[in-house]
Scaffold this active site. Structure first.
Site, PDB file in Angstrom:
ATOM      1  N   CYS A  63       0.831  -1.210   0.000  1.00 57.28           N
ATOM      2  CA  CYS A  63       0.000   0.000   0.000  1.00 57.28           C
ATOM      3  C   CYS A  63       0.867   1.262   0.000  1.00 57.28           C
ATOM      4  O   CYS A  63       1.841   1.359   0.739  1.00 57.28           O
ATOM      5  CB  CYS A  63      -0.922  -0.011   1.214  1.00 57.28           C
ATOM      6  SG  CYS A  63      -2.054   1.381   1.249  1.00 57.28           S
ATOM      7  N   CYS A  67       0.516   4.799   6.840  1.00 55.53           N
ATOM      8  CA  CYS A  67      -0.071   4.678   8.180  1.00 55.53           C
ATOM      9  C   CYS A  67       0.930   3.969   9.098  1.00 55.53           C
ATOM     10  O   CYS A  67       1.349   2.834   8.808  1.00 55.53           O
ATOM     11  CB  CYS A  67      -1.370   3.893   8.104  1.00 55.53           C
ATOM     12  SG  CYS A  67      -2.460   4.473   6.777  1.00 55.53           S
ATOM     13  N   CYS A  70       0.578   0.198  10.263  1.00 57.62           N
ATOM     14  CA  CYS A  70       0.081  -0.836   9.353  1.00 57.62           C
ATOM     15  C   CYS A  70       1.176  -1.696   8.725  1.00 57.62           C
ATOM     16  O   CYS A  70       2.131  -1.188   8.116  1.00 57.62           O
ATOM     17  CB  CYS A  70      -0.754  -0.196   8.255  1.00 57.62           C
ATOM     18  SG  CYS A  70      -1.606  -1.427   7.251  1.00 57.62           S
ATOM     19  N   CYS A 107     -16.496  -9.018   6.161  1.00 58.36           N
ATOM     20  CA  CYS A 107     -15.843  -7.726   5.911  1.00 58.36           C
ATOM     21  C   CYS A 107     -14.609  -7.950   5.054  1.00 58.36           C
ATOM     22  O   CYS A 107     -13.708  -8.703   5.436  1.00 58.36           O
ATOM     23  CB  CYS A 107     -15.420  -7.084   7.227  1.00 58.36           C
ATOM     24  SG  CYS A 107     -16.753  -6.948   8.405  1.00 58.36           S
ATOM     25  N   CYS A 138     -19.486  -5.924   4.234  1.00 53.98           N
ATOM     26  CA  CYS A 138     -18.761  -4.706   4.581  1.00 53.98           C
ATOM     27  C   CYS A 138     -17.485  -4.697   3.732  1.00 53.98           C
ATOM     28  O   CYS A 138     -16.910  -5.757   3.478  1.00 53.98           O
ATOM     29  CB  CYS A 138     -18.405  -4.724   6.067  1.00 53.98           C
ATOM     30  SG  CYS A 138     -17.505  -3.253   6.586  1.00 53.98           S
ATOM     31  N   CYS A 198     -19.258   2.621   8.818  1.00 52.78           N
ATOM     32  CA  CYS A 198     -18.486   1.967   9.885  1.00 52.78           C
ATOM     33  C   CYS A 198     -17.210   2.789  10.030  1.00 52.78           C
ATOM     34  O   CYS A 198     -16.400   2.847   9.106  1.00 52.78           O
ATOM     35  CB  CYS A 198     -18.170   0.528   9.479  1.00 52.78           C
ATOM     36  SG  CYS A 198     -17.036  -0.318  10.603  1.00 52.78           S
ATOM     37  N   ARG A 276     -17.643  -1.996  18.109  1.00 50.68           N
ATOM     38  CA  ARG A 276     -16.952  -3.229  17.729  1.00 50.68           C
ATOM     39  C   ARG A 276     -15.598  -3.331  18.437  1.00 50.68           C
ATOM     40  O   ARG A 276     -14.738  -2.467  18.259  1.00 50.68           O
ATOM     41  CB  ARG A 276     -16.733  -3.190  16.215  1.00 50.68           C
ATOM     42  CG  ARG A 276     -16.310  -4.473  15.582  1.00 50.68           C
ATOM     43  CD  ARG A 276     -16.142  -4.254  14.095  1.00 50.68           C
ATOM     44  NE  ARG A 276     -17.349  -3.693  13.505  1.00 50.68           N
ATOM     45  CZ  ARG A 276     -18.361  -4.419  13.067  1.00 50.68           C
ATOM     46  NH1 ARG A 276     -18.304  -5.730  13.102  1.00 50.68           N
ATOM     47  NH2 ARG A 276     -19.437  -3.845  12.551  1.00 50.68           N
TER      48      ARG A 276
END
Ligand code: SAM
Ligand code: DTB
Ligand code: SF4
Length: 343
Positions: A63, A67, A70, A107, A138, A198, A276
């Site tokens: 990616c 972040c 991550c 998800c 999701c 979400c 959650r």
């Protein structure tokens, strides 16, 4: 302040919370905070029921975003192998397995800054296929354009996950390749397209209490609360900025009670949302998880794996549910309708 009166006005969740009010909630003696959170929880949700969801990484690693938490960022040295977008058939096979294991929501997550338009047909097939199995869907694919959000809505996507992650002030300490406003813009596209939102974040990034207040404040003052609010505890991954920070300073790990407080404040300020209990359960004691459920968490990710890191696993969860007398939620929709009719 009289908390039971301030959580809702005219039976509508409040969206005018101030940071001071949220800070006061965080400051409550723990037993009062838990009492309040349980009260709100019981008014809006079926007690003892927890929704089971399953995650699948449909496109892993590589990616371009940075972040700091991550494993999938190109900037991390986590050793993760990048993959292409999975075949639709393989995704549907994994969904069928999740359904057999009792999961109600599937998800799907992709390590993208944003989906490319050429990816959308396969994504649409995945949504349609999982829905046809009778599970809620999701997706979390990064930033969306208006057109992409509309395409997902037409495909029947139930929820789109896009986290604000932390307070607006702390955001640029964690991620430099996109802004807090970018996240809000995508959330607005999702909302306008009619998909359930979400959105939550991560606790334990080295943020301050004031950042946790700012994080909840940002969610609880959205024009409409997200229908689902994931609260993740940082899973420290070696080779990521934040995973390495935690390895060097173990005392920076989020205190369990502070994590439970964050869940309780989310429950009180966003009474109707599903809260959650997301990443981080694998290294959490049963006692801490039990406190999270008492504080109003009513959804978890099941199975051995989250996206790329380990999860508590079905056997451990079944044992914990039996110990605590919790039941898997059948579907949140009839339950919500019942509770609203009773109000
Ligand atoms: N690429 C998409 C995006 O960022 O919107 C979707 C996938 S991303 C992995 C989904 C969320 O997982 C992140 O926003 C973050 O809140 C959470 N997450 C990722 N890595 C984590 C970690 N190591 N510990 C806790 N939560 C994590
Ligand atoms: C969310 O807030 N947590 C989930 C889901 N949304 C997509 C992801 C957690 C990922 C944990 C780290 C990993 O397994 O890579
Ligand atoms: Fe990419 Fe999402 Fe990971 Fe950020 S959290 S690096 S956007 S996969």
């Amino acid at each position: 302040m009289n908390l039971s009166k301030t959580a809702e006005q005219d039976n509508q969740p409040r969206t005018d919370w101030t940071r001071e009010e949220i800070a006061e909630l965080f400051d409550l003696p723990f037993d009062e905070l838990m009492w309040e959170a349980q009260g709100v929880h019981r008014r809006h949700h079926a007690r003892g029921e927890v929704q089971l969801c399953t995650l699948l990484s449909i496109k892993t690693g590589g990616c371009v975003e940075d972040c700091g938490y991550c494993s999938q960022s190109k900037s991390a040295d986590s050793g993760l192998k990048a993959t292409k977008l999975m075949d639709v058939r393989a995704v549907l096979q994994a969904a069928a397995q999740a359904k057999d294991a009792g999961s109600k929501r599937f998800c799907m997550g992709a390590a993208w800054r944003n989906p490319k338009d050429r990816d959308m047909p396969a994504i649409v097939e995945m949504v349609e296929g999982v829905r046809a199995m009778g599970m809620e869907t999701c997706m979390t694919l990064g930033m969306l354009t208006k057109e992409q959000a509309q395409t997902l809505a037409v495909a029947g996507l139930d929820y789109y996950n896009h986290n604000i992650d932390t307070s607006p002030e702390n955001y640029e300490n964690i991620i430099s390749t996109r802004t807090f406003q970018d996240r809000l813009d995508t959330l607005e596209e999702v909302r306008n397209a009619g998909i359930n939102v979400c959105s939550g974040g991560i606790v334990g990034l080295g943020e301050t209490r004031a950042d946790r207040v700012g994080f909840i404040h940002a969610l609880a003052t959205l024009e409409r609360h997200p229908e689902s609010v994931p609260v993740n505890a940082l899973v420290p991954v070696k080779g990521t900025v934040l995973g390495d920070m935690l390895a060097d300073t173990p005392l920076a790990k989020i205190d369990d009670i502070e994590f439970v407080r964050t869940i309780a404040v989310a429950r009180i300020t966003m009474p109707k949302s599903m809260v959650r209990l997301s990443a981080g359960r694998e290294s959490m004691s049963e006692a801490t998880q039990a406190l999270c459920f008492m504080a109003g968490a009513n959804s978890i990710f099941t199975g051995d794996k989250l996206l790329t890191t380990a999860n508590a696993g079905d056997n451990a969860d079944a044992a914990l549910f039996a110990k605590l007398g919790l039941r898997p939620m059948e579907s949140e929709e009839p339950m919500r309708a019942q509770m609203e009719a009773a109000e």
